[in-house]
Design a protein around this motif. Structure first.
Motif, mmCIF file in Angstrom:
data_model
loop_
_atom_site.group_PDB
_atom_site.id
_atom_site.type_symbol
_atom_site.label_atom_id
_atom_site.label_comp_id
_atom_site.label_asym_id
_atom_site.label_seq_id
_atom_site.Cartn_x
_atom_site.Cartn_y
_atom_site.Cartn_z
ATOM 1 N N SER A 1 -1.077 -85.707 3.187
ATOM 2 C CA SER A 1 -0.037 -85.135 2.255
ATOM 3 C C SER A 1 0.139 -83.700 2.142
ATOM 4 O O SER A 1 1.372 -83.431 2.156
ATOM 5 N N HIS A 2 -0.964 -83.016 2.177
ATOM 6 C CA HIS A 2 -0.622 -81.426 2.142
ATOM 7 C C HIS A 2 -0.113 -81.097 3.553
ATOM 8 O O HIS A 2 0.904 -80.064 3.436
ATOM 9 N N MET A 3 -0.359 -81.582 4.735
ATOM 10 C CA MET A 3 0.079 -81.107 5.956
ATOM 11 C C MET A 3 1.738 -81.557 5.961
ATOM 12 O O MET A 3 2.153 -80.949 6.464
ATOM 13 N N ASP A 4 1.901 -82.670 5.388
ATOM 14 C CA ASP A 4 3.352 -83.145 5.302
ATOM 15 C C ASP A 4 4.267 -82.264 4.535
ATOM 16 O O ASP A 4 5.363 -81.838 4.851
ATOM 17 N N ASP A 5 3.678 -81.724 3.382
ATOM 18 C CA ASP A 5 4.218 -80.651 2.713
ATOM 19 C C ASP A 5 4.544 -79.268 3.522
ATOM 20 O O ASP A 5 5.580 -78.464 3.527
ATOM 21 N N ILE A 6 3.625 -78.818 4.366
ATOM 22 C CA ILE A 6 3.516 -77.621 5.090
ATOM 23 C C ILE A 6 4.809 -77.916 6.359
ATOM 24 O O ILE A 6 5.401 -76.999 6.468
#
Length: 247
Positions: free
Chosen positions: A120-125
């Motif tokens: 999820s965090h990598m998707d935001d980045i």
């Protein structure tokens, strides 16, 4: 072309994957390659040092860069066919700076819950960096998979988690094999220890699927065509200058 191998989770085999892809491109595709080590642990730098002490192996250049490395990467890209960036397992300035100029971003994940929590965090980045670099192609790859048949569902579940986000996930994977550790220790690649082995096939599969080619020959042909077009452009430019001077 700038290729980033990175992600938020450590221990997923980012350095190993970057190193083996570099050898695939340098040895089998005959491309000029430089590696950029952004990890303070210097895993790739140590591997390059061990490798370049062996005169029988194709030499691969490596530099260490940290922080705001965007302009450094763009400069290196002018001199090499491929710039492969190995970032450590954390969200840092070097990771985001590389994403702002990278052609491909390869994000390794193990089929484990603690790794999948970072998706999820990598998707935001990725979404943030796509605003600056819309041509970037971001991809997840599942690594260090268990080889037991009764563990296959873990691999499918990991891919399903990745597919719920708007980021591609490769069909190709790597399994947990000792040869990856053994090759890295001596500055080698699995492609060089066992060229026809299963691990070598995994690396070729990942590299080709990421680059959207069939095999190394197709990459060589693309590089040759690019070089030919460059030479034609330089020749045409020179002739134009001659005509201008004559006039």
């Amino acid at each position: 072309m700038i290729i980033l191998v990175g992600g938020e989770k450590g221990g997923s085999g980012k350095s190993c994957l970057a190193q083996n892809i570099a050898v695939f491109l340098a040895a089998e595709c005959r491309a000029s390659v430089i590696m950029v080590d952004c990890d303070p642990q210097r895993t790739t730098s140590d591997w390059i040092h061990a490798r370049n002490n062996n005169p029988d192996l194709p030499s691969i250049n490596c530099v260490q860069l940290y922080g705001k490395i965007r302009n450094d990467l763009l400069s290196l890209e002018q001199h090499y066919d491929y710039v492969i960036v190995d970032c450590g397992g954390q969200d840092n300035l070097a990771l985001r700076a590389t994403m702002s100029v990278a052609s491909h971003v390869l994000m390794p994940l193990r089929p484990k819950r603690r790794d999948l929590k970072t998706v999820s965090h990598m998707d935001d980045i990725v979404a943030t960096c796509m605003m600056i670099n819309p041509k970037m192609r971001a991809t997840f790859v599942i690594t260090q998979c268990p080889s037991l048949p009764n563990q296959a569902n873990r691999i499918f579940e990991a891919k399903d988690v990745c597919k719920t986000y708007d980021i591609n996930v490769l069909d190709a994977i790597t399994y947990s094999r000792n040869i990856y550790d053994d090759s890295e220790e001596s500055g080698l690649s699995v492609l060089e220890i066992e060229p026809k082995g299963k691990a070598a096939g995994e690396i070729r599969g990942i590299a080709c699927e990421m680059l959207q080619v069939t095999n190394a020959t197709e990459v060589r042909n693309q590089l040759a065509e690019k070089q030919m077009n460059k030479m034609r452009g330089n020749y045409g430019s020179g002739r134009s200058q001659e005509k201008l001077y004559a006039v």
